[in-house]
Design a protein around this motif. Structure first.
Motif, PDB file in Angstrom:
ATOM      1  N   ALA A  42      -5.024  37.167 -83.906  1.00 24.19           N
ATOM      2  CA  ALA A  42      -5.082  35.705 -83.815  1.00 24.19           C
ATOM      3  C   ALA A  42      -3.750  35.090 -84.241  1.00 24.19           C
ATOM      4  CB  ALA A  42      -6.198  35.178 -84.718  1.00 24.19           C
ATOM      5  N   GLY A  43      -3.524  33.879 -83.780  1.00 25.62           N
ATOM      6  CA  GLY A  43      -2.331  33.153 -84.188  1.00 25.62           C
ATOM      7  C   GLY A  43      -1.155  33.426 -83.267  1.00 25.62           C
ATOM      8  N   GLY A  44       0.037  33.231 -83.789  1.00 23.43           N
ATOM      9  CA  GLY A  44       1.242  33.422 -82.988  1.00 23.43           C
ATOM     10  C   GLY A  44       2.326  34.087 -83.819  1.00 23.43           C
ATOM     11  N   THR A  45       3.060  34.994 -83.187  1.00 24.12           N
ATOM     12  CA  THR A  45       4.082  35.726 -83.946  1.00 24.12           C
ATOM     13  C   THR A  45       5.327  34.865 -84.169  1.00 24.12           C
ATOM     14  OG1 THR A  45       5.028  36.710 -81.947  1.00 24.12           O
ATOM     15  CG2 THR A  45       3.281  37.943 -83.070  1.00 24.12           C
ATOM     16  N   ARG A  46       6.068  35.210 -85.219  1.00 23.65           N
ATOM     17  CA  ARG A  46       7.359  34.585 -85.524  1.00 23.65           C
ATOM     18  C   ARG A  46       8.417  35.670 -85.545  1.00 23.65           C
ATOM     19  NH1 ARG A  46       5.933  30.532 -90.602  1.00 23.65           N
ATOM     20  NH2 ARG A  46       4.687  29.061 -89.365  1.00 23.65           N
ATOM     21  N   GLU A  47       9.493  35.415 -84.837  1.00 25.46           N
ATOM     22  CA  GLU A  47      10.568  36.399 -84.721  1.00 25.46           C
ATOM     23  C   GLU A  47      11.787  35.853 -85.453  1.00 25.46           C
ATOM     24  OE1 GLU A  47       9.536  39.220 -83.183  1.00 25.46           O
ATOM     25  OE2 GLU A  47       7.632  38.172 -82.889  1.00 25.46           O
ATOM     26  N   ALA A  48      12.115  36.505 -86.568  1.00 25.84           N
ATOM     27  CA  ALA A  48      13.139  35.969 -87.460  1.00 25.84           C
ATOM     28  C   ALA A  48      14.545  36.028 -86.861  1.00 25.84           C
ATOM     29  CB  ALA A  48      13.119  36.742 -88.776  1.00 25.84           C
ATOM     30  N   LEU A  49      15.278  34.933 -87.064  1.00 25.56           N
ATOM     31  CA  LEU A  49      16.696  34.866 -86.710  1.00 25.56           C
ATOM     32  C   LEU A  49      17.562  35.135 -87.927  1.00 25.56           C
ATOM     33  CD1 LEU A  49      16.503  31.661 -84.540  1.00 25.56           C
ATOM     34  CD2 LEU A  49      17.656  33.748 -83.783  1.00 25.56           C
TER      35      LEU A  49
ATOM     36  N   PHE B 185       9.907  38.357 -76.574  1.00 27.51           N
ATOM     37  CA  PHE B 185      11.262  38.762 -76.975  1.00 27.51           C
ATOM     38  C   PHE B 185      11.486  38.450 -78.446  1.00 27.51           C
ATOM     39  CE2 PHE B 185      11.289  37.211 -72.583  1.00 27.51           C
ATOM     40  CZ  PHE B 185      11.670  38.371 -71.918  1.00 27.51           C
ATOM     41  N   ARG B 186      12.422  39.152 -79.057  1.00 35.05           N
ATOM     42  CA  ARG B 186      12.837  38.844 -80.428  1.00 35.05           C
ATOM     43  C   ARG B 186      14.362  38.866 -80.489  1.00 35.05           C
ATOM     44  NH1 ARG B 186      11.307  44.220 -80.533  1.00 35.05           N
ATOM     45  NH2 ARG B 186      12.949  45.657 -81.203  1.00 35.05           N
ATOM     46  N   PRO B 187      14.936  38.169 -81.464  1.00 34.67           N
ATOM     47  CA  PRO B 187      16.389  38.226 -81.620  1.00 34.67           C
ATOM     48  C   PRO B 187      16.828  39.674 -81.849  1.00 34.67           C
ATOM     49  CG  PRO B 187      15.495  36.416 -82.905  1.00 34.67           C
ATOM     50  CD  PRO B 187      14.319  37.212 -82.393  1.00 34.67           C
ATOM     51  N   ALA B 188      17.909  40.067 -81.198  1.00 30.67           N
ATOM     52  CA  ALA B 188      18.388  41.457 -81.285  1.00 30.67           C
ATOM     53  C   ALA B 188      18.710  41.829 -82.723  1.00 30.67           C
ATOM     54  CB  ALA B 188      19.612  41.636 -80.395  1.00 30.67           C
ATOM     55  N   VAL B 189      19.226  40.884 -83.481  1.00 31.03           N
ATOM     56  CA  VAL B 189      19.496  41.144 -84.899  1.00 31.03           C
ATOM     57  C   VAL B 189      18.890  40.052 -85.761  1.00 31.03           C
ATOM     58  CG1 VAL B 189      21.626  42.469 -84.587  1.00 31.03           C
ATOM     59  CG2 VAL B 189      21.746  39.973 -84.780  1.00 31.03           C
ATOM     60  N   ARG B 190      18.433  40.458 -86.949  1.00 26.79           N
ATOM     61  CA  ARG B 190      18.006  39.490 -87.941  1.00 26.79           C
ATOM     62  C   ARG B 190      19.138  39.402 -88.955  1.00 26.79           C
ATOM     63  NH1 ARG B 190      12.756  38.945 -91.579  1.00 26.79           N
ATOM     64  NH2 ARG B 190      13.630  37.481 -93.073  1.00 26.79           N
ATOM     65  N   ARG B 191      19.773  38.234 -89.032  1.00 28.73           N
ATOM     66  CA  ARG B 191      20.919  38.064 -89.951  1.00 28.73           C
ATOM     67  C   ARG B 191      20.465  38.118 -91.398  1.00 28.73           C
ATOM     68  NH1 ARG B 191      25.209  35.540 -87.728  1.00 28.73           N
ATOM     69  NH2 ARG B 191      25.413  35.973 -85.509  1.00 28.73           N
TER      70      ARG B 191
ATOM     71  N   GLY C 275      30.501  23.281 -85.187  1.00 27.73           N
ATOM     72  CA  GLY C 275      29.618  22.540 -84.286  1.00 27.73           C
ATOM     73  C   GLY C 275      29.332  23.242 -82.973  1.00 27.73           C
ATOM     74  N   GLU C 276      29.904  24.437 -82.771  1.00 32.01           N
ATOM     75  CA  GLU C 276      29.650  25.179 -81.527  1.00 32.01           C
ATOM     76  C   GLU C 276      28.355  25.981 -81.657  1.00 32.01           C
ATOM     77  OE1 GLU C 276      31.205  25.258 -78.471  1.00 32.01           O
ATOM     78  OE2 GLU C 276      32.046  23.456 -79.405  1.00 32.01           O
ATOM     79  N   PRO C 277      27.462  25.899 -80.660  1.00 33.76           N
ATOM     80  CA  PRO C 277      26.242  26.696 -80.751  1.00 33.76           C
ATOM     81  C   PRO C 277      26.537  28.187 -80.613  1.00 33.76           C
ATOM     82  CG  PRO C 277      26.374  25.620 -78.612  1.00 33.76           C
ATOM     83  CD  PRO C 277      27.536  25.117 -79.416  1.00 33.76           C
ATOM     84  N   GLU C 278      25.775  28.955 -81.395  1.00 37.02           N
ATOM     85  CA  GLU C 278      25.942  30.413 -81.340  1.00 37.02           C
ATOM     86  C   GLU C 278      24.905  30.989 -80.381  1.00 37.02           C
ATOM     87  OE1 GLU C 278      26.366  34.186 -84.314  1.00 37.02           O
ATOM     88  OE2 GLU C 278      26.749  32.136 -84.948  1.00 37.02           O
ATOM     89  N   PRO C 279      25.333  31.805 -79.426  1.00 38.53           N
ATOM     90  CA  PRO C 279      24.337  32.400 -78.521  1.00 38.53           C
ATOM     91  C   PRO C 279      23.405  33.343 -79.274  1.00 38.53           C
ATOM     92  CG  PRO C 279      26.589  33.005 -77.879  1.00 38.53           C
ATOM     93  CD  PRO C 279      26.690  32.291 -79.173  1.00 38.53           C
ATOM     94  N   ILE C 280      22.154  33.384 -78.859  1.00 40.93           N
ATOM     95  CA  ILE C 280      21.181  34.279 -79.479  1.00 40.93           C
ATOM     96  C   ILE C 280      20.845  35.377 -78.475  1.00 40.93           C
ATOM     97  CG2 ILE C 280      18.817  34.473 -80.370  1.00 40.93           C
ATOM     98  CD1 ILE C 280      19.053  31.423 -81.039  1.00 40.93           C
ATOM     99  N   GLU C 281      21.122  36.599 -78.840  1.00 41.94           N
ATOM    100  CA  GLU C 281      20.783  37.715 -77.962  1.00 41.94           C
ATOM    101  C   GLU C 281      19.351  38.150 -78.250  1.00 41.94           C
ATOM    102  OE1 GLU C 281      21.914  42.290 -76.920  1.00 41.94           O
ATOM    103  OE2 GLU C 281      23.302  41.208 -78.252  1.00 41.94           O
ATOM    104  N   LEU C 282      18.578  38.313 -77.182  1.00 37.33           N
ATOM    105  CA  LEU C 282      17.176  38.709 -77.336  1.00 37.33           C
ATOM    106  C   LEU C 282      16.949  40.121 -76.813  1.00 37.33           C
ATOM    107  CD1 LEU C 282      15.441  35.436 -76.064  1.00 37.33           C
ATOM    108  CD2 LEU C 282      15.879  36.081 -78.428  1.00 37.33           C
TER     109      LEU C 282
END
Ligand code: C5P
Length: 241
Positions: free
Chosen positions: A15-22, A100-106, A115-122
């Motif tokens: 039940a519920g929804g998963t959280r994928e840490a960044l 999908f989940r982030p390829a790395v958890r920082r 101010g530049e957005p950082e790409p997130i690899e999944l």
């Protein structure tokens, strides 16, 4: 009252929804409240089952009489579901699992880079529902039992005996897409939710079509999530006899 048709049966509900840490403070998530999964757990207890509820990020009170295992990510949910399903009669995957989940958890909080957005690899998460179907298919094949999922799911000697139930939110071509998904994932029942218009996420009501492997679809009109849950357990119980 409810039939006690799950007496002596072990069932697993996610039940519920998963959280994928960044990073330590951020995650990718979804809007699943866990209400449908909790309704499934409550009604299964009422029908006599021994229930393991694998709850991903749900803020609801524990259903009385169920064993609750709390998880956060898809990988944790997979571990908990596979462990609990080893001796289960039915597994119902009501959780919204991140594809999908982030390829790395920082290790430390991601900084703003001028101010530049950082790409997130999944990277891809495992499809737990498909894996349950695959495990059952492999075990049945090893036991020399037919590989087609269907009635008599509990009869395979040495096979994971569980009935497998999936959920899917489809918006168009509901029946065709649903039947294809049912077959692809190797499940016995697929609950196809009608999303939108005050239904599904975070609401007490649901409306759905339950697709049945080797049988006709069952329509569940808009009503409390308990109604849909009872329909699912009735169909599960019928496949366990
Ligand atoms: O393919 P789709 O995401 O629509 O399938 C939904 C069903 O598959 C749900 O029952 C969900 O719990 C399950 N699922 C899963 N593992 C994933 C994604 C979905 O078990 N990685």
């Amino acid at each position: 009252g409810r039939p006690r048709d799950l007496e002596g049966r072990k069932v697993v509900v996610s039940a519920g929804g998963t959280r994928e840490a960044l990073d330590p403070v951020r995650f990718l998530g979804n809007r699943s409240s866990g209400l449908q999964g909790y309704a499934l757990a409550r009604t299964a207890v009422a029908r006599g089952a021994e229930v393991t509820l694998v709850a991903a990020n749900v803020s609801l009170p524990d259903p009385a009489g169920a064993k609750v295992v709390r998880v956060e990510s898809a990988l944790e949910l997979r571990e908990a579901v596979l462990t609990a399903s080893a001796d289960a009669d039915a597994v119902v995957m009501a959780a919204a699992v991140a594809d999908f989940r982030p390829a790395v958890r920082r290790e430390s909080k991601i900084k703003k880079r001028d101010g530049e957005p950082e790409p997130i690899e999944l990277v891809k998460n495992p499809d737990i529902l498909a894996e349950l179907g695959e495990r059952r298919r492999a075990a049945r094949q090893a036991a020399g039992v037919g590989s087609v999922p269907g009635p008599g799911a509990s009869s395979g000697v040495g096979a994971p005996p569980y009935v497998i139930v999936g959920f899917a939110a489809e918006t168009d071509d509901v029946l065709a897409n649903g039947q294809a998904k049912l077959a692809r994932k190797g499940c016995d029942l697929l609950v196809v939710n009608q999303v939108g218009e005050g239904l599904a996420f975070g609401t007490p009501d649901n409306a759905a079509t339950v697709l049945v492997a080797g049988g006709s679809p069952v329509e569940v009109p808009r009503g409390p999530k308990e109604d849909l849950a009872d329909t699912v357990w009735g169909l599960v119980a019928a496949r366990l006899v």
